[in-house]
Design an enzyme around this catalytic site. Structure first.
Site, PDB file in Angstrom:
ATOM      1  N   LYS A 285       0.334  -1.076   0.342  1.00  0.00           N
ATOM      2  CA  LYS A 285       0.101   0.309  -0.106  1.00  0.00           C
ATOM      3  C   LYS A 285       0.801   1.270   0.143  1.00  0.00           C
ATOM      4  CE  LYS A 285      -4.658   1.927   1.914  1.00  0.00           C
ATOM      5  NZ  LYS A 285      -5.228   1.650   2.906  1.00  0.00           N
ATOM      6  N   GLU A 370     -18.859  -4.946  11.496  1.00  0.00           N
ATOM      7  CA  GLU A 370     -19.331  -4.333  11.996  1.00  0.00           C
ATOM      8  C   GLU A 370     -21.156  -4.858  12.636  1.00  0.00           C
ATOM      9  OE1 GLU A 370     -17.593  -1.310   8.852  1.00  0.00           O
ATOM     10  OE2 GLU A 370     -19.137  -3.613   9.031  1.00  0.00           O
ATOM     11  N   ARG A 398     -24.809  -0.872   8.235  1.00  0.00           N
ATOM     12  CA  ARG A 398     -24.760  -2.429   8.507  1.00  0.00           C
ATOM     13  C   ARG A 398     -25.003  -4.130   8.748  1.00  0.00           C
ATOM     14  NH1 ARG A 398     -20.840  -3.648   4.370  1.00  0.00           N
ATOM     15  NH2 ARG A 398     -19.597  -4.544   4.623  1.00  0.00           N
TER      16      ARG A 398
END
Length: 629
Positions: A285, A370, A398
Site C-alpha cells: 500500500k 460491523e 450494516r
C-alpha cells in the site's frame, strides 16, 4: 513528481488501449500512472495509498480482460483510480470527488466499464457470483473477476459468498489483494492466516522443484499428471489450513502483486477453470511514493497535499468532534474500569487509537465486521461491561439487525458513537451519514442524542456512561462548533434546551443544525421575524413538554436536521402534534430529500439542498409568507 501526462499513459484513451503497449514498457507505464495519481490527488484530495498499491494489479487485469464485455467488480472501490485511467477517464481527474465531477468510486453512470456501484466493504464476491450465475442462465461467454482486499475479507459477507462460490460450475476469478492493511493495519485470524501463507514458501518451492524434475522424462510427465489428485494432502503438510481449498475453491499464490507478467499468467490460468478460483497477490500500500509507503494510513484518504513531501496544503488546525470524543473516552475509562471500546477496523478514524494506547486490554478492533462489533458489544454488556461502539454513520447501517435484535430487545447498555453523521461530502452516495436518525429512530428502547457543540458532546458521553439502556450519540465530521458555551444546562433524559425566546417562529434544531439555526435567526431578525431556538438534544424520546409549550405559543414550527426527511426527527414531531395538539401549529420539516446525495463539498451540498442558513431562511419566509396571505 511530474505533473504532465507521460508518453505511454498519453496513448491510453479508450478501454483496452493498454494492450497496445509494448510489454517491455509496463514498468515505465506503472511509474507514469503513479506520477499522474500523486499529482492529481495532491490537488483534489482522494484515496491515494490504496491506488498506488494496486497499479500493476490493475494493469494485469486490463491486459487479461476485455472491456466492457468482461466484468470487473471492485470491493469498496476506492482503489479503482488506475482502472478509470485505463478506461479513458484521464480528464476526469481534474474534478475528482468534486461537485459535478468524477466520482472516487466505480459508477455505472460514468462508464460501462464499471461493473457495479460499490463503496462499502466485503461485497465484491457476492456481486461477482450473481453476475456469474446470470451469465450461466443467459448462456453468455464473458469473464467475471472480483477484487477484494485482505481487510475486506474479514467481513462476514465475504465468507457467506465464499461458501456459495464453491458451488459454481463456471469460471469466477477472485483476486485477493493482500497488502496487510484496510485503512489501519489488519487484525484477527484471517490476517494471521494470510500472513502464514505469505511467509510459508515451503510448499511453493517444494512443488516447483518436484514438478521440474518429474517433467524431464516421459514417465515423469505421466507421474506429474497423476499426482494432481494428491496435491491437497501435500499442501496441508506445508501450508497452514489451506482454508480456500478446503472450501472447494482453487487457490493460486501468493504471487508478487507488482509483477505484471506473473499476474497475467496467473489470471489467464485461473480464467480457464470451470469453477471459482482465488488468486492471492501481495502488494504494498502506497508503493512508489515514499510518504505514502511510510504512513499508508495517513494517505488512505487525504486532503490536498504537497507532492514534494506529502504535507497538507491547508495546515489549519481545528477541533473536531472525533478528537473531543477520543479525549473524553479516555477520561471516562480512567474513572470506570467497566468502560470498553470497540472499533470496526477504524481506530484512528473514530479516535479510539487513544483508548487503544491508554487501555489496550479494554480496546477491541474486530476488523471490517460491523455486525460482529455490535453483537460482541451486546455480549459484553450482558455481563456488566459498558461497551462503546464507535463507527461511522454509513457503516452502522450494516449492523441494523444486530442493534435492533441483539441490543435493543434486551435493553442492553451499549453506547453507539455515530461518527460522520450527516453530510460527509466527497465520497458521495455510499458514505453520506444521512440515514442514522431514521434507522435508530425506528428502534424500540433506543435513545438518540445529538450535541450542539463540543461541550455538549462531552456531557452526553458522561450521561450515556451512566445510562442503563441502548443509546446513540450522533456527531458530524469536520470542524466542531464551539459556540453557545454559555448555554450549559444539565442534561436530563428526554429534555431539550431553549436557546432564545421569540414569538413568531420556533426552530427545533438537532445537533449540527443548532449552529445553523443561530445563523437563520440573524437573517430572519433582519426581516422583523422574532425566533425561538430550541436545541432538541434528544431525537428520541421527544421532549413532549417542550412541544406542548411552543405549540401553544408559536404559530409556526420549523424542524431542522442534517438527515433524511423520511423517518426523521421532523416526521416524529409532526406526528406528535397530529396526535396531541387540538389546534395544531403550522409545521415545516427541513431535512435532506428522499434521495441519495452525490459527492461534493459539504458546503456545496448544503447550499444545493437548501439546508444552509440562507436556504432555510428563504424556505421559512416563503412558508410563512404564503400562510399570511
Amino acid at each position: 513528481m511530474e505533473s504532465k501526462v507521460g508518453r505511454l499513459l498519453n496513448q491510453i484513451n479508450e478501454p483496452n488501449d493498454i494492450k497496445k503497449i509494448d510489454p517491455r514498457e509496463y514498468r515505465l507505464l506503472a511509474k507514469e500512472i503513479r506520477q499522474f495519481l500523486v499529482h492529481k490527488i495532491s490537488m483534489t484530495g482522494g484515496h491515494l495509498a490504496s491506488n498506488l498499491g494496486a497499479v500493476e494489479l490493475t494493469m494485469a487485469l486490463h491486459l487479461c480482460l476485455d472491456f466492457p464485455n468482461d466484468s470487473l467488480v471492485w470491493d469498496v472501490g476506492h482503489q479503482s483510480y488506475t482502472h478509470k485511467l485505463l478506461t479513458g477517464r484521464k480528464e476526469g481527474f481534474d474534478t475528482l470527488r468534486q461537485f459535478g465531477g468524477m466520482s472516487g468510486f466505480p459508477k455505472r453512470s460514468e462508464s460501462n466499464c464499471d461493473a457495479f456501484d460499490t463503496g462499502h466493504s466485503s461485497t465484491s464476491i457476492s456481486l461477482a457470483i450473481g453476475m456469474a450465475k446470470a451469465r450461466e442462465l443467459k448462456k453468455e461467454k464473458n469473464n467475471v473477476f472480483a477484487v477484494i482486499g485482505d481487510g475486506a475479507l474479514s467481513g462476514g459477507m465475504a465468507f457467506e459468498a465464499l461458501n456459495n462460490a464453491a458451488r459454481l460450475k463456471s469460471n469466477l476469478v477472485i483476486v485477493l489483494n493482500d497488502n496487510q492493511m484496510s485503512i489501519s493495519k489488519n487484525v484477527g485470524g484471517m490476517s494471521k492466516y494470510l500472513g502464514n501463507i505469505r511467509t510459508s514458501t515451503n510448499y511453493t518451492e517444494f512443488k516447483e522443484d518436484v514438478e521440474t524434475k518429474l517433467r524431464k522424462s516421459h514417465i515423469g510427465n505421466a507421474l506429474a499428471d497423476s499426482i494432481k489428485g494428491a496435491k491437497d494432502a501435500v499442501k496441508r503438510l506445508f501450508v497452514p489450513g489451506m482454508l480456500f481449498e478446503d472450501m472447494g475453491i482453487t487457490y493460486i499464490g501468493p504471487i508478487d502483486g507488482h509483477d505484471v507478467k506473473q499476474m497475467v499468467s496467473a489470471f489467464e490460468s485461473a480464467s480457464k477453470m470451470q469453477k471459482a478460483v482465488i488468486v492471492h497477490v501481495c502488494t504494498k500500500k502506497g508503493k512508489g511514493y515514499l510518504p505514502a509507503e511510510e504512513d499508508p494510513s495517513a494517505f488512505h484518504g487525504i486532503a490536498p497535499f504537497k507532492p514534494s513531501d506529502g504535507t497538507l496544503k491547508n495546515k489549519e488546525k481545528y477541533l473536531t468532534y472525533t478528537y473531543v470524543f477520543s479525549r473524553k473516552m479516555v477520561e471516562l475509562a480512567d474513572k470506570d474500569e467497566k468502560i470498553v471500546a470497540i472499533s470496526a477496523a477504524m481506530p484512528s478514524g473514530t479516535g479510539l487509537n487513544r483508548m487503544a494506547e491508554r487501555f489496550p486490554d479494554r480496546f477491541f478492533d474486530v476488523g471490517i465486521a460491523e455486525e460482529h462489533a455490535v453483537t460482541f458489544a451486546a455480549g459484553m454488556a450482558s455481563k456488566g461491561m459498558k461497551p462503546v461502539v464507535a463507527i461511522y454513520s454509513t457503516f452502522f447501517q450494516r449492523a441494523y439487525d444486530q442493534i435492533l435484535h441483539d441490543v435493543c430487545i434486551g435493553r442492553l447498555p451499549v453506547i453507539f458513537a455515530v461518527d460522520r453523521a450527516g453530510l460527509v461530502g466527497s465520497d458521495g452516495e455510499t458514505h453520506q451519514g444521512m440515514f442514522d436518525i431514521s434507522y435508530f429512530n425506528s428502534m424500540p428502547n433506543m435513545t438518540v442524542m445529538a450535541p450542539k457543540n463540543v461541550l455538549e458532546l462531552e456531557k452526553m458521553l458522561e450521561f450515556a456512561a451512566g445510562f442503563d439502556g441502548p443509546i446513540a450519540i450522533r456527531y458530524p465530521r469536520g470542524k466542531a462548533y464551539t459556540g453557545l458555551k454559555e448555554y450549559d444546562t444539565k442534561i436530563e433524559y428526554g429534555k431539550s434546551e431553549k436557546i432564545t425566546d421569540g414569538v413568531d417562529i420556533a426552530l427545533l434544531a438537532v445537533g449540527s443544525m443548532v449552529e445553523t439555526a443561530v445563523k437563520v435567526r440573524k437573517i430572519l431578525l433582519q426581516h422583523g421575524i422574532d425566533v425561538t431556538i430550541v436545541n432538541a438534544r434528544f431525537v428520541k424520546p421527544l421532549d413532549e413538554e417542550m412541544l406542548s409549550d411552543i405549540g401553544r405559543n408559536h404559530r409556526y414550527i420549523i424542524t431542522m436536521e442534517e438527515g433524511i426527511l423520511t423517518g426523521g426527527f421532523g416526521e416524529s414531531v409532526s406526528h406528535w402534534y397530529q396526535e396531541n395538539a387540538p389546534q395544531m401549529p403550522f409545521i415545516r420539516n427541513i431535512a435532506l430529500p428522499d434521495k441519495f446525495i452525490e459527492h461534493g463539498s459539504v458546503e456545496m451540498l448544503k447550499k444545493k439542498y437548501k439546508i444552509d442558513a440562507e436556504g432555510i431562511a428563504e424556505k421559512i419566509m416563503d412558508f410563512t409568507g404564503a400562510l399570511y396571505q
